[in-house]
Design a protein around this motif. Structure first.
Motif, PDB file in Angstrom:
ATOM      1  N   ARG A  97       0.853  -1.202   0.000  1.00 58.24           N
ATOM      2  CA  ARG A  97       0.000   0.000   0.000  1.00 58.24           C
ATOM      3  C   ARG A  97       0.891   1.255   0.000  1.00 58.24           C
ATOM      4  O   ARG A  97       2.044   1.191   0.452  1.00 58.24           O
ATOM      5  CB  ARG A  97      -0.884   0.028   1.250  1.00 58.24           C
ATOM      6  CG  ARG A  97      -1.664  -1.241   1.497  1.00 58.24           C
ATOM      7  CD  ARG A  97      -2.960  -1.308   0.681  1.00 58.24           C
ATOM      8  NE  ARG A  97      -3.482  -2.666   0.665  1.00 58.24           N
ATOM      9  CZ  ARG A  97      -3.238  -3.588  -0.276  1.00 58.24           C
ATOM     10  NH1 ARG A  97      -2.493  -3.306  -1.327  1.00 58.24           N
ATOM     11  NH2 ARG A  97      -3.737  -4.797  -0.214  1.00 58.24           N
ATOM     12  N   PRO A  98       0.332   2.394  -0.457  1.00 59.03           N
ATOM     13  CA  PRO A  98       1.144   3.628  -0.467  1.00 59.03           C
ATOM     14  C   PRO A  98       1.727   3.917   0.924  1.00 59.03           C
ATOM     15  O   PRO A  98       1.024   3.812   1.920  1.00 59.03           O
ATOM     16  CB  PRO A  98       0.125   4.708  -0.862  1.00 59.03           C
ATOM     17  CG  PRO A  98      -0.945   3.973  -1.590  1.00 59.03           C
ATOM     18  CD  PRO A  98      -1.018   2.607  -0.976  1.00 59.03           C
ATOM     19  N   GLY A  99       3.004   4.226   0.959  1.00 59.56           N
ATOM     20  CA  GLY A  99       3.656   4.570   2.230  1.00 59.56           C
ATOM     21  C   GLY A  99       4.171   3.379   3.017  1.00 59.56           C
ATOM     22  O   GLY A  99       4.817   3.550   4.049  1.00 59.56           O
ATOM     23  N   GLN A 100       3.895   2.169   2.525  1.00 58.03           N
ATOM     24  CA  GLN A 100       4.377   0.988   3.270  1.00 58.03           C
ATOM     25  C   GLN A 100       5.823   0.643   2.937  1.00 58.03           C
ATOM     26  O   GLN A 100       6.440  -0.139   3.643  1.00 58.03           O
ATOM     27  CB  GLN A 100       3.523  -0.238   2.891  1.00 58.03           C
ATOM     28  CG  GLN A 100       2.350  -0.501   3.796  1.00 58.03           C
ATOM     29  CD  GLN A 100       1.787  -1.897   3.548  1.00 58.03           C
ATOM     30  OE1 GLN A 100       1.583  -2.298   2.412  1.00 58.03           O
ATOM     31  NE2 GLN A 100       1.537  -2.620   4.611  1.00 58.03           N
ATOM     32  N   VAL A 101       6.322   1.184   1.834  1.00 56.91           N
ATOM     33  CA  VAL A 101       7.673   0.828   1.389  1.00 56.91           C
ATOM     34  C   VAL A 101       8.575   2.043   1.488  1.00 56.91           C
ATOM     35  O   VAL A 101       8.174   3.150   1.139  1.00 56.91           O
ATOM     36  CB  VAL A 101       7.669   0.359  -0.086  1.00 56.91           C
ATOM     37  CG1 VAL A 101       9.022  -0.210  -0.473  1.00 56.91           C
ATOM     38  CG2 VAL A 101       6.598  -0.666  -0.312  1.00 56.91           C
ATOM     39  N   ALA A 102       9.791   1.834   1.968  1.00 57.59           N
ATOM     40  CA  ALA A 102      10.773   2.923   1.995  1.00 57.59           C
ATOM     41  C   ALA A 102      12.087   2.396   1.432  1.00 57.59           C
ATOM     42  O   ALA A 102      12.415   1.212   1.608  1.00 57.59           O
ATOM     43  CB  ALA A 102      10.973   3.412   3.419  1.00 57.59           C
ATOM     44  N   TYR A 103      12.793   3.278   0.748  1.00 56.93           N
ATOM     45  CA  TYR A 103      14.076   2.880   0.165  1.00 56.93           C
ATOM     46  C   TYR A 103      15.163   3.796   0.686  1.00 56.93           C
ATOM     47  O   TYR A 103      14.968   5.003   0.796  1.00 56.93           O
ATOM     48  CB  TYR A 103      14.036   3.012  -1.370  1.00 56.93           C
ATOM     49  CG  TYR A 103      13.035   2.081  -2.001  1.00 56.93           C
ATOM     50  CD1 TYR A 103      13.378   0.777  -2.324  1.00 56.93           C
ATOM     51  CD2 TYR A 103      11.733   2.510  -2.258  1.00 56.93           C
ATOM     52  CE1 TYR A 103      12.451  -0.086  -2.885  1.00 56.93           C
ATOM     53  CE2 TYR A 103      10.803   1.657  -2.819  1.00 56.93           C
ATOM     54  CZ  TYR A 103      11.168   0.369  -3.130  1.00 56.93           C
ATOM     55  OH  TYR A 103      10.239  -0.486  -3.685  1.00 56.93           O
ATOM     56  N   THR A 104      16.284   3.212   1.037  1.00 60.56           N
ATOM     57  CA  THR A 104      17.459   4.017   1.320  1.00 60.56           C
ATOM     58  C   THR A 104      18.595   3.374   0.550  1.00 60.56           C
ATOM     59  O   THR A 104      18.472   2.242   0.094  1.00 60.56           O
ATOM     60  CB  THR A 104      17.745   4.121   2.822  1.00 60.56           C
ATOM     61  OG1 THR A 104      18.806   5.058   3.024  1.00 60.56           O
ATOM     62  CG2 THR A 104      18.135   2.793   3.443  1.00 60.56           C
ATOM     63  N   ARG A 105      19.665   4.128   0.393  1.00 60.95           N
ATOM     64  CA  ARG A 105      20.695   3.606  -0.499  1.00 60.95           C
ATOM     65  C   ARG A 105      22.015   3.414   0.247  1.00 60.95           C
ATOM     66  O   ARG A 105      22.442   4.308   0.972  1.00 60.95           O
ATOM     67  CB  ARG A 105      20.858   4.608  -1.643  1.00 60.95           C
ATOM     68  CG  ARG A 105      21.516   3.993  -2.811  1.00 60.95           C
ATOM     69  CD  ARG A 105      20.820   4.368  -4.081  1.00 60.95           C
ATOM     70  NE  ARG A 105      21.803   4.383  -5.144  1.00 60.95           N
ATOM     71  CZ  ARG A 105      21.502   4.463  -6.412  1.00 60.95           C
ATOM     72  NH1 ARG A 105      20.257   4.572  -6.801  1.00 60.95           N
ATOM     73  NH2 ARG A 105      22.455   4.459  -7.313  1.00 60.95           N
ATOM     74  N   GLN A 106      22.597   2.252   0.063  1.00 64.81           N
ATOM     75  CA  GLN A 106      23.946   1.996   0.573  1.00 64.81           C
ATOM     76  C   GLN A 106      24.883   2.376  -0.567  1.00 64.81           C
ATOM     77  O   GLN A 106      24.923   1.690  -1.588  1.00 64.81           O
ATOM     78  CB  GLN A 106      24.079   0.501   0.937  1.00 64.81           C
ATOM     79  CG  GLN A 106      25.391   0.161   1.579  1.00 64.81           C
ATOM     80  CD  GLN A 106      25.608  -1.360   1.687  1.00 64.81           C
ATOM     81  OE1 GLN A 106      25.042  -2.141   0.929  1.00 64.81           O
ATOM     82  NE2 GLN A 106      26.428  -1.762   2.626  1.00 64.81           N
ATOM     83  N   GLN A 107      25.603   3.488  -0.371  1.00 62.39           N
ATOM     84  CA  GLN A 107      26.370   3.998  -1.522  1.00 62.39           C
ATOM     85  C   GLN A 107      27.520   3.087  -1.927  1.00 62.39           C
ATOM     86  O   GLN A 107      27.932   3.066  -3.081  1.00 62.39           O
ATOM     87  CB  GLN A 107      26.888   5.406  -1.213  1.00 62.39           C
ATOM     88  CG  GLN A 107      25.757   6.419  -1.232  1.00 62.39           C
ATOM     89  CD  GLN A 107      25.757   7.288  -0.011  1.00 62.39           C
ATOM     90  OE1 GLN A 107      26.021   6.816   1.090  1.00 62.39           O
ATOM     91  NE2 GLN A 107      25.464   8.564  -0.195  1.00 62.39           N
ATOM     92  N   GLU A 108      28.049   2.346  -0.940  1.00 59.67           N
ATOM     93  CA  GLU A 108      29.137   1.396  -1.232  1.00 59.67           C
ATOM     94  C   GLU A 108      28.802   0.078  -0.563  1.00 59.67           C
ATOM     95  O   GLU A 108      28.372   0.104   0.599  1.00 59.67           O
ATOM     96  CB  GLU A 108      30.438   1.878  -0.586  1.00 59.67           C
ATOM     97  CG  GLU A 108      31.214   2.909  -1.322  1.00 59.67           C
ATOM     98  CD  GLU A 108      32.484   3.208  -0.526  1.00 59.67           C
ATOM     99  OE1 GLU A 108      33.534   2.642  -0.861  1.00 59.67           O
ATOM    100  OE2 GLU A 108      32.397   3.970   0.443  1.00 59.67           O
ATOM    101  N   PRO A 109      29.010  -1.055  -1.225  1.00 58.98           N
ATOM    102  CA  PRO A 109      28.701  -2.342  -0.580  1.00 58.98           C
ATOM    103  C   PRO A 109      29.789  -2.724   0.425  1.00 58.98           C
ATOM    104  O   PRO A 109      30.662  -3.522   0.144  1.00 58.98           O
ATOM    105  CB  PRO A 109      28.633  -3.322  -1.756  1.00 58.98           C
ATOM    106  CG  PRO A 109      29.483  -2.717  -2.823  1.00 58.98           C
ATOM    107  CD  PRO A 109      29.499  -1.234  -2.608  1.00 58.98           C
TER     108      PRO A 109
END
Ligand code: UTP
Length: 302
Positions: A97-109
């Motif tokens: 549903r809208p707002g249930q998912v969030a993404y953040t980014r790991q710039q380097e593994p």
């Protein structure tokens, strides 16, 4: 502090080098077992365990994961035009549903521990789950649900563990078990990728965790461990003695889908367990192994 497990972190920032060339331009987590990407199974498993917020720690080249959990207007229009409301409804049913998912980014593994730390602001001050999509578990009760139920009783950290032949333990985090009722074992030590002769046991951690938020304090040091990576295991080791910490021998069979053989085994096991495919595949395999049909090598296959 809230105690119900509402949030799950999906670290999907790894490079998937064991699965090259498939993972050169495609995220490992989008590899498909039968008809669903690995990450789709992991999200379904989390939802079945009561998770309401899905936090992905992504990296470069992982856009396909975001697209998979988003609307696809072109596809939807097409299905509508063809009168395939059944397919449309089925797809809408599993979309978050809208707002249930969030993404953040790991710039380097920099390692799994670093990936989990990247989610600290999205998790906040509450216990949370971590699922590694490349570990699949075929079980009657979803593996994460087993962990969440156990954690509701004993509190603290609960990690999924399984017995592994000693010569393979150096691929895993390994626990030193304390009080042990055969299902739940107290964790009195934990070490990442030990040499077989130095491993404290053969009880190895797989990619399902319920963790207390204090883990972020330990991850913040960004200390490098085995393989030069920031290891989640090392932060967990620092939590021993500061609250309950258990390993749960989950019910079910685990497959390492980040490895080619494990992925093939998962594909067969999951397909054989399906009502629509199991019988047909079983009969094909029986024919192959009873010598009625010789496996063919495609031209150029290595
Ligand atoms: P793996 O140990 O399987 O590493 O990571 P990998 O890079 O994905 O694959 P190989 O070993 O090169 O083939 C276990 C999980 O941790 C995530 C991966 O995406 C996978 O879900 N991970 C690992 C990250 O999110 N970031 C990292 O820096 C490392």
């Amino acid at each position: 502090m809230k105690s119900r497990i509402r949030k799950a972190v999906f670290p999907v920032g790894g490079l998937g080098t064991r699965f090259l060339p498939a993972t050169k331009a495609m995220p490992k987590e989008m590899l498909t077992v039968v008809d669903k990407p690995l990450i789709h199974y992991a999200v379904e498993e989390a939802a079945a365990a009561g998770i309401e917020e899905f936090i992905f720690v992504t990296g470069r080249g992982k856009q396909a994961i975001e697209d998979h959990f988003d609307f696809s207007f072109e596809l939807e229009d097409n299905l509508k035009a063809k009168g395939r409301k059944d397919m449309l409804d089925a797809m809408r049913a599993w979309l978050p549903r809208p707002g249930q998912v969030a993404y953040t980014r790991q710039q380097e593994p920099l390692g799994l521990g670093h990936a989990v730390w990247c989610a600290r602001h999205l998790v906040g001050d509450e216990p949370f789950a971590v699922l590694l999509a490349d570990d699949m578990v075929l079980s009657d009760s979803p593996c994460l649900k087993q962990l969440v139920d156990a954690q509701a009783k004993v509190g603290g950290n609960v990690v999924a563990v399984m017995d592994v032949p000693r010569d393979q333990v150096s691929r895993y985090g390994v626990i030193a078990p304390g009080k042990d009722d055969g299902r739940l074992a107290e964790v009195t030590g934990i070490v990442e990728k030990p040499a077989p002769e130095k491993a404290p046991s053969t009880l190895c951690v797989i990619g399902r965790y319920v963790l207390m938020p204090e883990v972020f304090d330990h991850l913040a040091a960004h200390r490098k461990g085995a393989g030069g990576e920031v290891q989640l295991t090392d932060a967990l080791a620092k939590m021993i003695g500061h609250g309950p910490f258990h390993g749960l021998r989950f019910e079910g069979e685990r497959f390492d889908c980040g490895d080619k053989l494990g992925f093939l085994q998962a594909t067969l096991a999951f397909a054989l367990a399906r009502e629509d495919l199991g019988a047909g595949l079983e009969s094909y395999l029986r024919g192959m192994f009873e010598g009625r049909r010789k496996p063919k090598r495609p031209g150029g296959a290595r």
